[in-house]
Design an enzyme around this catalytic site. Structure first.
Site, PDB file in Angstrom:
ATOM      1  N   LYS A 182       0.824  -1.211   0.000  1.00  0.00           N
ATOM      2  CA  LYS A 182       0.000   0.000   0.000  1.00  0.00           C
ATOM      3  C   LYS A 182       0.856   1.259   0.000  1.00  0.00           C
ATOM      4  O   LYS A 182       2.041   1.232   0.319  1.00  0.00           O
ATOM      5  CB  LYS A 182      -1.003  -0.056   1.151  1.00  0.00           C
ATOM      6  CG  LYS A 182      -2.128  -1.044   0.791  1.00  0.00           C
ATOM      7  CD  LYS A 182      -3.294  -1.055   1.721  1.00  0.00           C
ATOM      8  CE  LYS A 182      -4.358  -2.011   1.136  1.00  0.00           C
ATOM      9  NZ  LYS A 182      -5.379  -2.362   2.110  1.00  0.00           N
TER      10      LYS A 182
ATOM     11  N   ARG B  15      -3.167 -10.520   4.298  1.00  0.00           N
ATOM     12  CA  ARG B  15      -3.560 -10.556   2.880  1.00  0.00           C
ATOM     13  C   ARG B  15      -2.436  -9.894   2.090  1.00  0.00           C
ATOM     14  O   ARG B  15      -2.193  -8.702   2.242  1.00  0.00           O
ATOM     15  CB  ARG B  15      -4.882  -9.791   2.731  1.00  0.00           C
ATOM     16  CG  ARG B  15      -5.422  -9.714   1.322  1.00  0.00           C
ATOM     17  CD  ARG B  15      -6.703  -8.884   1.287  1.00  0.00           C
ATOM     18  NE  ARG B  15      -7.214  -8.791  -0.062  1.00  0.00           N
ATOM     19  CZ  ARG B  15      -6.768  -7.927  -0.984  1.00  0.00           C
ATOM     20  NH1 ARG B  15      -5.812  -7.075  -0.672  1.00  0.00           N
ATOM     21  NH2 ARG B  15      -7.281  -7.924  -2.196  1.00  0.00           N
TER      22      ARG B  15
HETATM   23  N1  PMM Z   1      -7.294  -4.058   0.502  1.00  0.00           N
HETATM   24  C1  PMM Z   1      -7.603  -4.075  -0.811  1.00  0.00           C
HETATM   25  C2  PMM Z   1      -8.587  -4.956  -1.306  1.00  0.00           C
HETATM   26  N2  PMM Z   1      -9.227  -5.808  -0.480  1.00  0.00           N
HETATM   27  N3  PMM Z   1      -9.573  -6.677   1.665  1.00  0.00           N
HETATM   28  C3  PMM Z   1      -9.290  -6.675   2.964  1.00  0.00           C
HETATM   29  N4  PMM Z   1      -9.940  -7.524   3.795  1.00  0.00           N
HETATM   30  N5  PMM Z   1      -8.356  -5.844   3.512  1.00  0.00           N
HETATM   31  C4  PMM Z   1      -7.661  -4.953   2.749  1.00  0.00           C
HETATM   32  O1  PMM Z   1      -6.834  -4.201   3.304  1.00  0.00           O
HETATM   33  C5  PMM Z   1      -7.942  -4.912   1.345  1.00  0.00           C
HETATM   34  C6  PMM Z   1      -8.923  -5.814   0.832  1.00  0.00           C
HETATM   35  C7  PMM Z   1      -6.906  -3.143  -1.751  1.00  0.00           C
HETATM   36  O2  PMM Z   1      -5.654  -3.651  -2.079  1.00  0.00           O
HETATM   37  P1  PMM Z   1      -5.353  -4.481  -3.454  1.00  0.00           P
HETATM   38  O3  PMM Z   1      -5.658  -3.537  -4.599  1.00  0.00           O
HETATM   39  O4  PMM Z   1      -3.920  -4.815  -3.355  1.00  0.00           O
HETATM   40  O5  PMM Z   1      -6.200  -5.694  -3.537  1.00  0.00           O
END
Ligand code: PMM
Length: 290
Positions: free
Chosen positions: A222, A258
């Site tokens: 991020k 994640r």
């Molecule tokens: N961040 C993203 C997408 N989905 N789900 C959860 N549970 N927690 C998060 O911090 C989260 C998520 C955005 O990041 P990405 O674009 O790398 O998927």
């Protein structure tokens, strides 16, 4: 998927679960466009499992700040064929969606978890679906859609406020019939949060754990981690910082992380586990997913 909560007793062992990220999107901030094509998406998910992911989180709608909403049928056209194939290959799948209809379709195919960045706020049908299906559910802290989330990053004490808002979410989910033990909470790093907010949440994870639910964190690649690097560095250069956060979050007792870089995260978690246990990690068979 249900795991014993750890972290409060230093004698208990067990690593946080690694959720591997698969964005089937043209525009996600870090991997947008890379796994847009069916074969690339499936191959990448299989590689993540071989590297140690326990579950693959498949998402079709970008949630980066400023992103426009995607029509539900377009979201499903992106994710469902990939999910069908992964489940045919025995890959455990989590569906990353705010839409109850997409979550329901993924569950019909055999997904084992619903990851909802809106915690049930974006679609009133989500709580009912989770209650009726009895599926594991990640409720993330959320203050509104991507287009306006930066202006919502105002808190008195971010950890206390996020904790209170998550507690309120849990109460509403339970009223809707969701089993408390199915609810996993996520502070939503980067969602209506400044860099400082993210660091405060990461530094005080134990306060969120007092809510009594499993905690998932999503720090991977991020923007706030980009601030640690020279300007313009590729997002993949944020992986060492992400892995370090995973190990520190393990120490704080989180249930899952994640991440994009599963191999680096697993190594960091093995360092954490080996330090705690005072012995080398057991050798892993390639593709064991453990
Ligand atoms: N961040 C993203 C997408 N989905 N789900 C959860 N549970 N927690 C998060 O911090 C989260 C998520 C955005 O990041 P990405 O674009 O790398 O998927």
């Amino acid at each position: 998927m249900a795991r014993t909560r750890r972290g409060h007793n230093p004698m208990t062992t067990g690593m946080p679960l690694i959720m591997g990220i698969l964005n089937v999107t043209p525009d996600s901030f870090s991997d947008g466009g890379l796994y847009n094509n069916f074969d690339d998406a499936v191959d990448h998910a299989v590689q993540l499992v071989e590297a140690g992911a326990t579950v693959i989180d498949v998402g079709g709608e970008s949630t980066r700040p400023g992103a426009e909403r995607l029509a539900v049928d377009k979201e499903q056209a992106r994710v469902l064929p990939v999910i069908r194939e992964l489940i045919a290959r025995d890959v455990p799948v989590s569906i990353d969606t705010m839409n109850a209809a997409t979550a329901a379709a993924a569950l019909d195919l055999g997904a084992v978890l619903v990851n909802d960045v809106s915690g049930g706020l974006a679609d009133k049908g989500m709580a009912r679906l989770i209650a009726e299906s009895g599926i594991e559910y990640v409720a993330m802290h959320w203050r509104g859609h991507s287009a306006k989330m930066d202006s919502a990053a105002v808190y008195t004490d971010v950890v206390r406020d996020v904790r209170n808002e998550l507690k309120h979410r849990v109460a509403e989910l339970i009223v809707a019939g969701v089993r408390p033990d199915r609810i996993i909470l996520d502070p939503g790093l980067g969602f209506a949060k400044t860099a400082q907010h993210n660091w405060q949440l990461l530094g005080r994870l134990r306060e969120l754990e007092t809510l009594g639910h499993r905690i998932l964190i999503g720090a991977s690649r991020k923007k706030f981690l980009g601030e640690l690097l020279p300007e313009g560095a590729p997002t993949a250069d944020r992986d060492p910082a992400t892995a370090t956060i995973s190990a520190l979050a393990a120490e704080a007792g989180v249930w899952g992380v994640r991440v994009h870089d599963v191999a680096g995260t697993l190594a960091a978690l093995q360092v954490w586990e080996s330090l705690n246990e005072g012995r080398a990690p057991a050798p892993r068979a390639l593709g064991s997913g453990k």
